[in-house]
Scaffold this motif. Structure first.
Motif, PDB file in Angstrom:
ATOM      1  N   GLN A 120      45.750 -18.327  29.198  1.00 50.02           N
ATOM      2  CA  GLN A 120      44.339 -18.616  29.464  1.00 50.02           C
ATOM      3  C   GLN A 120      43.406 -17.430  29.177  1.00 50.02           C
ATOM      4  O   GLN A 120      42.363 -17.616  28.531  1.00 50.02           O
ATOM      5  CB  GLN A 120      44.167 -19.071  30.908  1.00 50.02           C
ATOM      6  N   PRO A 121      43.730 -16.199  29.601  1.00 57.85           N
ATOM      7  CA  PRO A 121      42.820 -15.079  29.298  1.00 57.85           C
ATOM      8  C   PRO A 121      42.614 -14.864  27.803  1.00 57.85           C
ATOM      9  O   PRO A 121      41.498 -14.568  27.365  1.00 57.85           O
ATOM     10  CB  PRO A 121      43.519 -13.880  29.957  1.00 57.85           C
ATOM     11  N   GLN A 122      43.675 -15.012  27.002  1.00 64.35           N
ATOM     12  CA  GLN A 122      43.538 -14.836  25.562  1.00 64.35           C
ATOM     13  C   GLN A 122      42.668 -15.934  24.955  1.00 64.35           C
ATOM     14  O   GLN A 122      41.859 -15.674  24.064  1.00 64.35           O
ATOM     15  CB  GLN A 122      44.922 -14.823  24.905  1.00 64.35           C
ATOM     16  N   ALA A 123      42.829 -17.151  25.459  1.00 68.25           N
ATOM     17  CA  ALA A 123      41.995 -18.256  24.971  1.00 68.25           C
ATOM     18  C   ALA A 123      40.534 -18.034  25.341  1.00 68.25           C
ATOM     19  O   ALA A 123      39.633 -18.272  24.529  1.00 68.25           O
ATOM     20  CB  ALA A 123      42.497 -19.582  25.540  1.00 68.25           C
ATOM     21  N   ILE A 153      49.107 -19.042  19.651  1.00 70.61           N
ATOM     22  CA  ILE A 153      48.428 -17.900  19.039  1.00 70.61           C
ATOM     23  C   ILE A 153      47.915 -18.265  17.650  1.00 70.61           C
ATOM     24  O   ILE A 153      46.768 -17.965  17.285  1.00 70.61           O
ATOM     25  CB  ILE A 153      49.373 -16.682  18.972  1.00 70.61           C
ATOM     26  N   ASN A 154      48.761 -18.927  16.850  1.00 67.46           N
ATOM     27  CA  ASN A 154      48.344 -19.337  15.509  1.00 67.46           C
ATOM     28  C   ASN A 154      47.131 -20.257  15.558  1.00 67.46           C
ATOM     29  O   ASN A 154      46.190 -20.116  14.765  1.00 67.46           O
ATOM     30  CB  ASN A 154      49.497 -20.040  14.787  1.00 67.46           C
ATOM     31  N   ALA A 155      47.162 -21.224  16.484  1.00 73.24           N
ATOM     32  CA  ALA A 155      46.051 -22.177  16.601  1.00 73.24           C
ATOM     33  C   ALA A 155      44.771 -21.451  16.999  1.00 73.24           C
ATOM     34  O   ALA A 155      43.693 -21.720  16.455  1.00 73.24           O
ATOM     35  CB  ALA A 155      46.402 -23.254  17.616  1.00 73.24           C
ATOM     36  N   CYS A 156      44.873 -20.523  17.951  1.00 70.97           N
ATOM     37  CA  CYS A 156      43.699 -19.767  18.402  1.00 70.97           C
ATOM     38  C   CYS A 156      43.108 -18.959  17.245  1.00 70.97           C
ATOM     39  O   CYS A 156      41.891 -18.934  17.046  1.00 70.97           O
ATOM     40  CB  CYS A 156      44.112 -18.831  19.527  1.00 70.97           C
ATOM     41  N   GLN A 157      43.973 -18.294  16.502  1.00 71.86           N
ATOM     42  CA  GLN A 157      43.508 -17.479  15.385  1.00 71.86           C
ATOM     43  C   GLN A 157      42.845 -18.338  14.318  1.00 71.86           C
ATOM     44  O   GLN A 157      41.823 -17.942  13.737  1.00 71.86           O
ATOM     45  CB  GLN A 157      44.682 -16.698  14.788  1.00 71.86           C
ATOM     46  N   ALA A 158      43.411 -19.515  14.031  1.00 70.62           N
ATOM     47  CA  ALA A 158      42.841 -20.389  13.007  1.00 70.62           C
ATOM     48  C   ALA A 158      41.443 -20.861  13.404  1.00 70.62           C
ATOM     49  O   ALA A 158      40.517 -20.874  12.581  1.00 70.62           O
ATOM     50  CB  ALA A 158      43.761 -21.589  12.779  1.00 70.62           C
ATOM     51  N   GLU A 210      38.845 -26.514  20.638  1.00 71.86           N
ATOM     52  CA  GLU A 210      39.662 -26.987  21.752  1.00 71.86           C
ATOM     53  C   GLU A 210      41.133 -26.935  21.361  1.00 71.86           C
ATOM     54  O   GLU A 210      41.526 -27.321  20.268  1.00 71.86           O
ATOM     55  CB  GLU A 210      39.277 -28.413  22.135  1.00 71.86           C
ATOM     56  N   LEU A 211      41.940 -26.438  22.285  1.00 71.49           N
ATOM     57  CA  LEU A 211      43.381 -26.318  22.078  1.00 71.49           C
ATOM     58  C   LEU A 211      44.091 -27.081  23.196  1.00 71.49           C
ATOM     59  O   LEU A 211      43.876 -26.803  24.372  1.00 71.49           O
ATOM     60  CB  LEU A 211      43.788 -24.838  22.084  1.00 71.49           C
ATOM     61  N   ILE A 212      44.912 -28.039  22.812  1.00 71.48           N
ATOM     62  CA  ILE A 212      45.543 -28.940  23.784  1.00 71.48           C
ATOM     63  C   ILE A 212      47.057 -28.757  23.745  1.00 71.48           C
ATOM     64  O   ILE A 212      47.672 -28.779  22.677  1.00 71.48           O
ATOM     65  CB  ILE A 212      45.203 -30.414  23.480  1.00 71.48           C
TER      66      ILE A 212
END
Length: 302
Positions: free
Chosen positions: A160-163, A197-202, A218-220
């Motif tokens: 959560q903190p990274q997101a 991590i990949n999804a967040c970076q993309a 949004e990441l689910i």
């Protein structure tokens, strides 16, 4: 006459059996040669894997020493910068000094810039080696009954903190029924973390470049019960609303050393898939350009 009929019957049977036996023998011999060739190839690949793994370890150790010494040099340069006199202010009409006559502080700044670059490249090489060792090394699972819903809850709390820092809305949608699998919780968490991590970076990169995407960052993380060939399975979806993956890139993303990210090692997704397959599972992906991607880990229940 009966014996002659029997004799001719046996003779014909033998004559018919000879080509069949010869054909069977040739097929068996060919099969044995193929198996021997595969065994030799597997042995060479195993030897090559051992050699490359050992080489990576041998490179990693002196590389760590280089990185440590670069860091110490950076600290010494910073201390030196504190004691050097400030450069004199240039007078009107004065030309800039040539490089060999530059004031000490300017020369020191150039050295610091070069050592900073050396430190970054050393760290990048170390990360590449660590990714390779994780990908090429043996995977030993510590299997235990694992509740995937509880594991996903823990992972959400951790990530959560990274997101939040990436300005990505993280959402968890877990199936109501228990999702018990035989797994190594630490390695399965690592596989899921790689996907998050990949999804967040993309999504972050698409937002910075103003590229077409799903739009709401949004990441689910979702679990769902499913079946395959009569076997109960659990699917874990990592779904993002990023830019998606182009079809020509999609077919290559699990190939070692292929990366669409600048500076990426190209081993993150291959390592993730390997960890999933070691759990007798599968990793698949569905992606729509300008809408997002859905990575799905499917594992047998029980």
């Amino acid at each position: 006459m009966a014996w002659m009929t029997l004799f001719f019957g046996v003779a014909i049977g033998i004559l018919l059996a000879i080509p069949a036996a010869w054909g069977w023998s040739r097929r068996t011999e060919r099969r044995v040669r193929q198996l021997e060739a595969r065994a030799r190839t597997a042995e060479r690949l195993a030897e090559l894997g051992t050699m490359t793994g050992g080489l990576a370890h041998e490179i990693k150790n002196p590389l760590s020493t280089v990185g440590l010494n670069v860091q110490l040099i950076q600290e010494d340069l910073a201390d030196l910068a504190d004691v050097l006199p400030a450069p004199p202010e240039p007078e009107d009409g004065q030309t800039l000094p040539q490089r060999h006559g530059d004031p000490p502080r300017e020369r020191l700044a150039r050295i610091q810039k070069r050592t900073d670059g050396l430190h970054r490249e050393t760290a990048r090489l170390r990360d590449i080696l660590e990714d390779f060792l994780r990908f090429a090394g043996r995977v030993e699972l510590d299997r235990q009954p694992t509740d995937l819903n509880a594991l996903c809850d823990e992972l959400i709390d951790f990530f959560q903190p990274q997101a939040d820092e990436a300005r990505v809305k993280l959402r968890c949608d877990l199936h109501a029924d228990p999702a018990i699998v035989s797994a190594d919780p630490a390695l399965l968490k690592q596989a899921l973390l790689n996907l998050l991590i990949n999804a967040c970076q993309a999504m972050t990169l698409a937002r910075e470049k103003d590229e077409p995407s799903g739009g709401n960052s949004e990441l689910i993380l979702r679990t769902a019960n499913t079946k395959s060939a009569g076997q109960d399975q659990i699917a874990i979806h990592v779904t993002d609303t990023g830019p998606g993956i182009a079809p020509d890139v999609l077919e290559k993303i699990f190939q070692p050393y292929f990366s669409s990210k600048r500076g990426g090692s190209g081993l993150g997704l291959p390592t993730t898939r390997r960890l999933v397959e070691e759990h007798d599972g599968t990793l698949t992906v569905h992606s729509d350009q300008a809408r997002g991607s859905d990575f799905v880990i499917t594992l047998p229940m029980g």
